[in-house]
Design an enzyme around this catalytic site. Structure first.
Site, PDB file in Angstrom:
ATOM      1  N   CYS A  98       0.773  -1.337  -0.101  1.00 17.86           N
ATOM      2  CA  CYS A  98      -0.029  -0.082  -0.011  1.00 17.86           C
ATOM      3  C   CYS A  98       0.773   1.186   0.069  1.00 17.86           C
ATOM      4  CB  CYS A  98      -0.875  -0.167   1.201  1.00 17.86           C
ATOM      5  SG  CYS A  98      -2.374   0.957   0.944  1.00 17.86           S
ATOM      6  N   HIS A 212      -3.850  -5.613   2.348  1.00 23.26           N
ATOM      7  CA  HIS A 212      -3.409  -5.784   3.910  1.00 23.26           C
ATOM      8  C   HIS A 212      -4.224  -6.981   4.160  1.00 23.26           C
ATOM      9  CE1 HIS A 212      -2.137  -1.676   4.421  1.00 23.26           C
ATOM     10  NE2 HIS A 212      -3.299  -1.189   3.681  1.00 23.26           N
TER      11      HIS A 212
HETATM   12  N1  GLN Z   1      -2.287   6.862   2.610  1.00 31.10           N
HETATM   13  C1  GLN Z   1      -2.437   6.165   1.360  1.00 31.10           C
HETATM   14  C2  GLN Z   1      -3.705   6.117   0.848  1.00 31.10           C
HETATM   15  O1  GLN Z   1      -4.716   6.560   1.441  1.00 31.10           O
HETATM   16  C3  GLN Z   1      -1.939   4.546   1.717  1.00 31.10           C
HETATM   17  C4  GLN Z   1      -2.876   4.092   2.520  1.00 31.10           C
HETATM   18  C5  GLN Z   1      -2.550   2.683   3.015  1.00 31.10           C
HETATM   19  O2  GLN Z   1      -1.177   2.468   3.339  1.00 31.10           O
HETATM   20  N2  GLN Z   1      -3.418   1.658   3.434  1.00 31.10           N
HETATM   21  O3  GLN Z   1      -3.839   5.666  -0.382  1.00 31.10           O
END
Ligand code: GLN
Length: 255
Positions: A98, A212
């Site tokens: 992510c 995740h």
């Molecule tokens: N902040 C980034 C987004 O909102 C990554 C989010 C994350 O790592 N779950 O896309």
């Protein structure tokens, strides 16, 4: 069999939804096979302070909110870039989840419009459209791209099939450069951008993904694939995975 040496970048800042659980899964699946495993924590600061990086054969970096990405990205660009670039180019194994996946790309335009320059190692860019587009949240499933599923190492370590399962929560939408291979193709959920059914990216033996879960807890077959690739072996001793198989099968039904 060689030692698995996991380089773990920014453990405290990028650990959204328990992404550090991926490290626990890798370590557990090694230890159950009597494979030595060490974890080298790579935090902010000069890399010269780390004398065991040359032995790292699996690099991991987790996800985080925009604020966490902003807190490490200057260090990531200025202190870690040479090591990460050489690492990926050498064909070693890595997993970037992510927010870290986004920072491995050309840039991440965050929710407030700030553009965070990425390492440009993953040929992709990410844009967060703020309140103009809903976040990509929910259970997600995808079929691995054939570069992985047809890999003899995957075939020998696979015991769950070519589908991977996860949970996603990202505002950023990632667009791969033309011709760049995704990690997988979405069968349920959003993936990279809710538009082109791609999920993640593959560069050499490094994977970027929005999954995740933690992704390796939900997909122990992927964990074994990464361990085998990192150790440069064609197969791993089989484990009694009745419980993990039951968990995977149950997770496939999640909506
Ligand atoms: N902040 C980034 C987004 O909102 C990554 C989010 C994350 O790592 N779950 O896309």
């Amino acid at each position: 069999m060689n030692k698995l040496s996991i380089g773990y970048l920014y453990k405290d800042e990028l650990n959204l939804y328990g992404d550090n659980g991926n490290i626990e899964v890798l370590a557990a699946r090694c230890l159950r096979r009597d494979i030595e495993c060490e974890i080298v924590l790579i935090n902010k600061g000069k890399l010269s302070a780390y004398d065991r990086l040359s032995g790292v054969n699996l690099l991991f970096m987790g996800g985080g909110p925009d604020s966490s990405q902003k807190s490490i990205y200057r260090d990531f660009l200025e202190e870690k870039e040479p090591f990460v670039r050489d690492y990926v180019a050498s064909g070693k194994t890595g997993l970037f989840v992510c927010g870290s996946y986004q920072l491995m790309g050309d840039y991440y335009r965050s929710a407030d419009g700030t553009e965070l320059k990425g390492l440009g190692i993953f040929k992709a860019h990410t844009v967060h459209f703020g309140k103009n587009k809903p976040r990509c949240i929910g259970n997600v499933r995808a079929r691995l791209n054939n570069q992985i599923s047809s890999d003899s190492v995957f075939k020998s370590t696979d015991f769950l099939g070519e589908e991977v399962l996860g949970f996603e929560n990202h505002g950023g939408r990632t667009y791969l450069d033309a011709g760049v291979k995704p990690f997988a193709h979405v069968t349920y959920g959003h993936g990279n951008n809710s538009e082109d059914a791609t999920e993640g990216i593959v560069e050499g033996n490094c994977i970027g993904t929005y999954f995740h879960g933690p992704v390796l807890a939900k997909n122990p077959h992927l964990a074994d694939y990464l361990i085998a690739k990192a150790l440069d072996v064609n197969e791993l001793p089989k484990l009694n995975d009745a419980l993990t198989t039951a968990s995977y099968t149950a997770s496939k039904k999640l909506r």
